[in-house]
Write a protein that holds these residues in place. Structure first.
Motif, PDB file in Angstrom:
ATOM      1  N   ASP A 264      13.287 -38.943 -26.145  1.00  0.00           N
ATOM      2  CA  ASP A 264      14.360 -37.903 -26.760  1.00  0.00           C
ATOM      3  C   ASP A 264      14.236 -37.539 -25.766  1.00  0.00           C
TER       4      ASP A 264
ATOM      5  N   ARG B 266      16.626 -28.550 -27.539  1.00  0.00           N
ATOM      6  CA  ARG B 266      16.411 -28.769 -29.082  1.00  0.00           C
ATOM      7  C   ARG B 266      15.595 -27.839 -30.510  1.00  0.00           C
TER       8      ARG B 266
ATOM      9  N   ARG C  85      17.530 -27.490 -34.162  1.00  0.00           N
ATOM     10  CA  ARG C  85      16.691 -27.786 -34.926  1.00  0.00           C
ATOM     11  C   ARG C  85      16.976 -25.984 -36.037  1.00  0.00           C
TER      12      ARG C  85
END
Length: 248
Positions: free
Chosen positions: A69, A241, A245
């Motif tokens: 990813d 990312r 989160r």
């Protein structure tokens, strides 16, 4: 089987094509020519058996995971597509260093020694090493491991760690093969990445267990020395990312 990756979280001339497309590698020394490859494609090499970072989905056969990813997001930001190829763990960094691949990812620990050959992204995960063992047996420790048949990945930091403690492990180029030998009692324990070990213990439904954490390490994605554009794209993808989160 699908796994939830959220549970764990280089002198040389720059190739003209790199300047134009942002995807080609930097040129190496004359003795190490960069192989001709399709432009606008970044090649990532991985073992495909280090869940949740890089593994093959049993339902679709697709190589997926956290590392995939991140690399795909970095490639997209550079206007490139990502091609994922399977390789043995000891081959990963040499393939990047030589220019055969652009990136390597397979739960690779960032070390000073490895930084001499490749550059790394910022860490995307901090984990460590622990033993996976049959739950019916006593929990292994480094002291007890001298008397056990312990398996690990060849040329990994876990291999080096065991060796530094006087343990001569059985070395594998495939995590899956090591797991098979553990289940068939050809190994007493497997020393590997704590996240993968915990996932395997949970999946086994009581057959296997995870020991206490023995080491603590940062994992990063390797790129060829001096490929700062790709490295920065990876850093941006990892940072983005992490921010998403934290907002959840």
């Amino acid at each position: 089987m699908r796994r939830d990756v959220r549970t764990c979280l280089t002198a040389a001339l720059v190739l003209a094509a790199f300047l134009l497309a942002g995807c080609e590698r930097r040129g190496g020394e004359a003795s190490q020519p960069v192989p001709e490859r399709e432009k606008d494609v970044l090649v990532l090499v991985t073992t495909t058996d280090t869940p949740p970072y890089s593994y093959r989905d049993e339902e679709t056969g697709e190589i997926v995971g956290l590392e995939i990813d991140i690399a795909r997001a970095a490639a997209k930001s550079l206007g490139c597509t990502l091609e994922v190829r399977k390789a043995k763990f000891p081959e990963l960094l040499p393939m990047v260093s030589s220019g055969e691949a652009d990136l390597a990812a397979s739960g690779i620990t960032i070390t000073d020694g490895r930084r001499q050959a490749v550059d790394f992204s910022v860490p995307y995960a901090t984990e460590g090493g622990m033993f996976l063992y049959r739950a019916a047996d006593p929990m292994p420790t480094m002291i007890k491991a001298e008397m056990l048949r312990v398996g690990t990945m060849d040329a990994s930091t876990y291999d080096y760690y065991l060796t530094s403690h006087g343990i001569d492990p059985i070395r594998y180029d495939s995590y899956v093969n090591a797991l098979g030998d553990l289940r068939e009692k050809r190994l007493d324990a497997l020393f590997f990445d704590s996240c993968a070990v915990r996932l395997e213990a949970e999946k086994s439904r009581g057959e296997l267990a995870a020991s206490r954490l023995e080491t603590r390490e940062n994992f990063g994605i390797a790129v060829r020395k001096g490929n700062d554009r790709l490295r920065k794209a990876l850093d941006a993808a990892i940072t983005s990312r992490a921010r998403r989160r934290r907002k959840k």
